[in-house]
Design an enzyme around this catalytic site. Structure first.
Site, short mmCIF file in Angstrom:
data_model
loop_
_atom_site.label_atom_id
_atom_site.label_comp_id
_atom_site.label_asym_id
_atom_site.label_seq_id
_atom_site.Cartn_x
_atom_site.Cartn_y
_atom_site.Cartn_z
N GLU A 12 8.49 2.14 14.65
CA GLU A 12 9.22 2.63 13.50
C GLU A 12 9.42 4.14 13.62
O GLU A 12 9.03 4.75 14.62
CB GLU A 12 8.49 2.28 12.20
N GLU A 41 4.32 -4.07 12.30
CA GLU A 41 3.33 -2.98 12.20
C GLU A 41 2.17 -3.52 11.38
O GLU A 41 2.29 -3.71 10.17
CB GLU A 41 3.98 -1.75 11.54
N ASN A 76 0.81 -1.23 0.00
CA ASN A 76 0.00 0.00 0.00
C ASN A 76 0.84 1.27 0.00
O ASN A 76 0.34 2.34 -0.36
CB ASN A 76 -0.97 0.00 1.19
N CYS A 120 -3.19 2.03 6.95
CA CYS A 120 -3.46 1.45 8.27
C CYS A 120 -3.98 2.46 9.28
O CYS A 120 -4.55 2.07 10.31
CB CYS A 120 -2.21 0.76 8.80
#
Length: 471
Positions: free
Chosen positions: A451, A243, A147, A277
Site C-alpha cells: 500500500e 495487509e 482500528n 499492526c
C-alpha cells in the site's frame, strides 16, 4: 438517525439493523443495516456499469475529481474526527494528524497515477514495435478494518480510483460511520457507481468475494480473516492485496539511550490502545540494559491518561469492544508462571467503556504465547537477549513480518540487524516511520501486496501490445 448504504450515487436504506457502539461509553450511537445479497449485487452492478466510462477517462480527469474529493474531506475533517473518535475510540488529540494523513493519501495517488511508469516502447522483437500499457483491473472490493477506519479505507480506494477502477467499499461492521460520511462527500464529486459503500459483517464480505463482478480485493485485518479472503478469492482467481497482522520486534542494544527509546516506543506502543499492526509492543532488550529500560517504560505507562477518547487530555482510549478487551485479558490470564506483570493489567475504576490499564509485562521467554501472537491491546512485553545473532533469530521466530525497529549507536550493526529481520519495514533508531510515498506491507503471515507508495501497481494490470512493422 440510522446509517445507510451508498449505491450508484444514492443513499439506500435496509433492514436487519445492528448496533453501532461508542467504545468509550459502551452506549449505542446509531444503527446500520446489514447489506442483503440484493444490495451487494446492486452495488457491484453499479460499479461494473461505471467501470468502462471511468476507466476511459484521462488520468488528469480522474486526478481532478480526486483532488476535489480530498478538499472536501479536508474541509470536513472536524466532523470526520468527531465521528471516528466516537465510533472507533481513537483519542481525539493524537488521532487528528493521522486522520489528516488520509487527505495526503488522496492527493498523492491522484498525482502519481498521472505518471505511471512502464518500459519504453521499442523493437524488442525483430520487425515489431512493442509497448506496455497499464490498465485498470475493473471493480475493486475494498474491505477496511476497525482500528483506523477512514485512513485504511483511503489507502485502498484512492489508488484504485486514481488508476481507473471503480470501488465497492465495505467498512468494518462496528466502524462504518466515516465510510458513510465519505460517500456523502463523494456524492456530488464522483460519477454514480464509481464509489459504492455497503455495510455489514462477514455475510456481506463473503457475498462480495463470491460475486463474479468483483475483479480484485484489498483487505486490512487479521491473519485468519485474510486467509479466508484469499481462499474465497482464489476460487475465481481475483487478485488480492492483504495487509494482515504484525508482531513488530523492537530490538534495543545496550549502547542506546534508554530514556529516549522509552519515550518513543511508549507512545507508539500504546497509541490506539495498542490496536495497531505496527505497534511497538514487543521489546527485545540486551540483558545489561533490561532494568533501566523497564524502569523508563513503566514510568511512561503509568503517566498515560486513560479516559474517554473525546477528551483532549486522554492519551489512552478504550479497546474497540468488550470482546477485544476479553481477548487481551485472555493473554494476561494465560501467561506462563515466569512472566510478570510489572504494572497495569486491570480494568480502570470508574470508566464504563472497554478500557484496560496500560500494561508492562516482563520475563518472557522464546516461544511464550505473548512473544509469538499479536495481542492487539495496551500491553508492552519485554524479553532479553545476549548477542546480535540471537536477537535476529528471535525477532524472526514467529509467523509475522510487517514491521520492526533496531536501536543502536553502531551504524553497521543497525544495518546488519535490519538486513537480517524479515519484515516489510525495518527502522533504525526510530519506529513506525511510514510515509505516503513509501511502500508498506509485510512478509510471511503479515500478507502480500503493498500500500501507499507502491499501491498504484497493485490496482493495474500490464498489457503488451506488439505492432508489426511489415506492410
Amino acid at each position: 438517525m440510522q446509517l445507510q448504504h451508498f449505491v450508484n450515487g444514492k443513499m439506500l436504506g435496509g433492514e436487519n439493523l445492528f448496533e453501532i457502539v461508542n467504545p468509550s461509553t459502551a452506549e449505542t450511537i446509531t444503527h446500520a443495516p446489514l447489506a442483503s445479497p440484493d444490495v451487494v449485487d446492486a452495488a457491484v452492478r453499479a460499479a461494473r456499469g461505471a467501470s468502462a466510462t471511468w476507466g476511459d477517462q484521462t488520468p488528469g480527469y480522474r486526478a481532478a475529481a480526486l483532488l476535489e474529493l480530498a478538499q472536501a474531506v479536508e474541509n470536513d475533517l472536524g466532523h470526520l474526527l468527531d465521528l471516528e473518535v466516537a465510533n472507533a475510540g481513537l483519542p481525539i488529540t493524537p488521532y487528528a494528524d493521522d486522520l489528516a494523513w488520509g487527505v495526503d493519501v488522496i492527493r498523492y495517488t491522484a498525482g502519481a497515477a498521472r505518471v505511471v511508469e512502464a518500459p519504453a516502447a521499442g523493437e524488442y522483437i525483430s520487425g515489431c514495435t512493442s509497448m506496455v500499457r497499464r490498465e485498470p483491473l475493473g471493480v475493486v472490493c475494498c474491505i477496511a478494518p476497525w482500528n483506523d477506519p477512514l485512513l485504511l479505507a483511503l489507502t485502498k480506494l484512492a489508488p484504485a480510483l486514481a488508476t481507473g477502477n471503480t470501488v465497492v467499499l465495505k467498512p468494518a461492521p462496528n466502524t462504518p460511520m466515516t465510510a458513510v460520511r465519505l460517500a456523502e462527500l463523494a456524492a456530488d464529486i464522483l460519477p454514480p457507481g464509481v464509489l459504492n459503500v455497503v455495510l455489514g459483517g462477514q455475510p456481506t464480505g463473503e457475498a462480495l468475494l463470491e460475486h463474479p463482478g468483483i475483479d480484485a480485493v484489498a483487505f486490512t485485518g487479521s491473519v485468519d480473516t485474510g486467509k479466508r479472503i484469499a481462499e474465497m478469492a482464489a476460487r475465481t482467481l481475483k487478485k488480492t492485496v492483504l495487509e494482515l497482522g504484525g508482531k513488530s520486534p523492537v530490538v534495543v542494544f545496550a549502547d542506546s539511550n534508554m530514556e529516549r527509546i522509552a519515550e518513543t516506543i511508549s507512545g507508539l506502543g500504546f497509541y490506539s490502545a495498542g490496536q495497531n499492526c505496527i505497534a511497538a509492543t514487543r521489546v527485545l532488550v540486551e540483558e545489561s540494559a533490561r532494568d533501566e529500560l523497564v524502569q523508563h517504560l513503566t514510568k511512561r505507562a503509568q503517566a498515560l491518561i486513560v479516559g474517554d477518547a473525546r477528551s483532549p487530555e486522554t492519551t489512552l482510549g478504550p479497546l474497540i469492544s468488550a470482546r477485544q478487551r476479553e481477548n487481551v485479558e485472555g493473554f494476561l490470564n494465560r501467561r506462563e508462571p515466569h512472566v510478570e506483570i510489572v504494572t497495569g493489567g486491570g480494568r480502570p475504576a470508574g470508566l464504563t467503556g472497554f478500557f484496560l490499564e496500560p500494561t508492562i509485562v516482563t520475563g518472557l521467554r522464546e516461544g511464550d504465547e505473548m512473544a509469538r501472537e499479536e495481542i492487539f491491546g495496551p500491553v508492552q512485553t519485554v524479553e532479553t537477549f545476549r548477542d546480535e545473532d540471537e536477537v535476529v533469530r528471535r525477532a524472526n521466530a514467529n509467523r509475522f513480518g510487517l514491521g520492526a525497529s533496531v536501536w543502536t549507536h553502531d551504524g553497521a550493526r543497525g544495518l546488519r540487524v535490519a538486513r537480517g529481520i524479515k519484515a516489510g519495514s525495518v527502522w533504525v533508531n526510530t519506529h513506525a516511520a511510514v510515509a505516503t510515498e513509501l511502500p508498506f506491507g509485510g512478509f510471511k503471515a503479515s500478507g502480500y501486496g503493498r500500500e501507499f507508495g507502491a499501491s498504484l501497481d497493485e490496482f493495474t494490470g500490464t498489457k503488451h501490445v506488439g505492432i508489426s512493422l511489415e506492410e
